[in-house]
Design a protein around this motif. Structure first.
Motif, short mmCIF file in Angstrom:
data_model
loop_
_atom_site.label_atom_id
_atom_site.label_comp_id
_atom_site.label_asym_id
_atom_site.label_seq_id
_atom_site.Cartn_x
_atom_site.Cartn_y
_atom_site.Cartn_z
N ARG A 48 -9.16 4.51 -8.48
CA ARG A 48 -9.82 4.24 -6.93
C ARG A 48 -10.97 3.26 -7.30
NH1 ARG A 48 -14.27 5.73 -4.66
NH2 ARG A 48 -14.80 7.05 -6.44
N LYS A 69 -7.99 -0.28 -7.33
CA LYS A 69 -7.77 -0.30 -5.98
C LYS A 69 -7.87 -1.79 -5.39
CE LYS A 69 -8.98 1.58 -1.34
NZ LYS A 69 -7.67 1.76 -0.93
N ASP A 70 -7.20 -2.50 -4.74
CA ASP A 70 -7.12 -3.79 -4.09
C ASP A 70 -7.08 -4.82 -4.89
OD1 ASP A 70 -7.02 -2.47 -1.57
OD2 ASP A 70 -9.19 -2.36 -1.60
N SER A 78 0.80 -1.26 -0.04
CA SER A 78 -0.37 -0.02 -0.05
C SER A 78 0.84 1.39 -0.06
CB SER A 78 -0.87 -0.05 1.08
OG SER A 78 -0.17 0.10 2.26
N GLU A 86 -3.00 3.37 -7.16
CA GLU A 86 -3.39 2.15 -6.48
C GLU A 86 -2.89 1.02 -7.05
OE1 GLU A 86 -5.13 2.36 -4.06
OE2 GLU A 86 -5.89 4.36 -3.75
#
Length: 240
Positions: A160, A164-165, A104, A121
């Motif tokens: 985003r 993201k992730d 992160s 990200e």
């Protein structure tokens, strides 16, 4: 000579490019967004392109055409290959293929640790499916994002909203080698992928990416949750 050869109906063609990939002789190209037979003597008349066409734009016809010229095909393939980017020297590590897993806040490449951009990200590098190794460590236990090349440019909040992730792979069914579907199958088969999210554009050619993902999930032999999100050319989510 009078022989069987393919015919392409431009009105029916949606420009998906699947026939271009299916033609092993390189007889078909995309011109102005439509499939086109480049030269009669490049077409062997066997019709490998017919079953992949989603609109029925390709058919057989019998007409006067130059005989299939295998040597001309070999020459064309050699010319195309000569124009490809120079690969990394044999035995050396290609920087564009070295797998990197981001945390992160920072990224470790196995030697040095460097901070990544705070606005990014991205969890992995490389992202191009042709460059990513099927056994790259960042695939382990990952939520996988497969995105059309154009998607991130169309949607302003792509990092985003989608990256993201998720571990990210990008591809274009018009431009990438048809083997990318097999590469996806290997990635899903060799790793514990937790989910697959496909972000495609609304244009017809992106249907090839959807079919490749479905084929890969089926070929992996696993029950992997997946979803498809479609973006308009203006970047708006039109379907999910």
């Amino acid at each position: 000579m009078l022989r069987q050869i393919i015919r392409i109906d431009r009105d029916l063609c949606n420009g998906c490019g699947l026939c271009v990939s299916a033609c092993h002789e390189g007889a078909i190209i995309l011109r102005d967004g439509k499939a086109e037979l480049l030269r009669d003597d490049y077409c062997d008349g066997l019709g490998a392109c017919l079953p992949v066409c989603p609109t029925g734009a390709i058919t057989f016809e019998t007409r006067q055409a130059a005989v299939f010229d295998e040597e001309a095909v070999k020459t064309r393939k050699a010319d195309v290959k000569a124009k490809e980017p120079t690969p990394c020297p044999s035995g050396s590590a290609c920087p564009g293929r070295q797998p990197v897993k981001f945390s992160s806040d920072r990224v470790s490449d196995g030697n040095d640790t460097v901070f990544r951009s705070k606005d990014s990200e991205l969890l992995n590098f490389p992202v191009q499916i042709r460059l990513a190794a099927a056994n790259a460590p960042f695939f382990r236990d990952a939520h996988l994002l497969i995105a059309a090349d154009c998607a991130a440019y169309a949607h302003g909040d792509f990092h985003r909203r989608f990256i993201k992730d998720r571990v990210t792979l990008i591809s274009c069914p018009k431009l990438d080698d048809p083997g990318y579907a097999d590469k996806l199958t290997d990635i899903l088969r060799l790793n514990d992928i937790r989910s697959v999210t496909l972000v495609r554009m609304e244009v017809p050619c992106c249907g090839g990416l959807t079919r490749a993902v479905m084929k890969a999930i089926d070929g992996s032999g696993k029950a992997i949750p997946w979803q498809v999100i479609t973006l308009s050319t203006r970047g708006e989510i039109t379907d999910q």
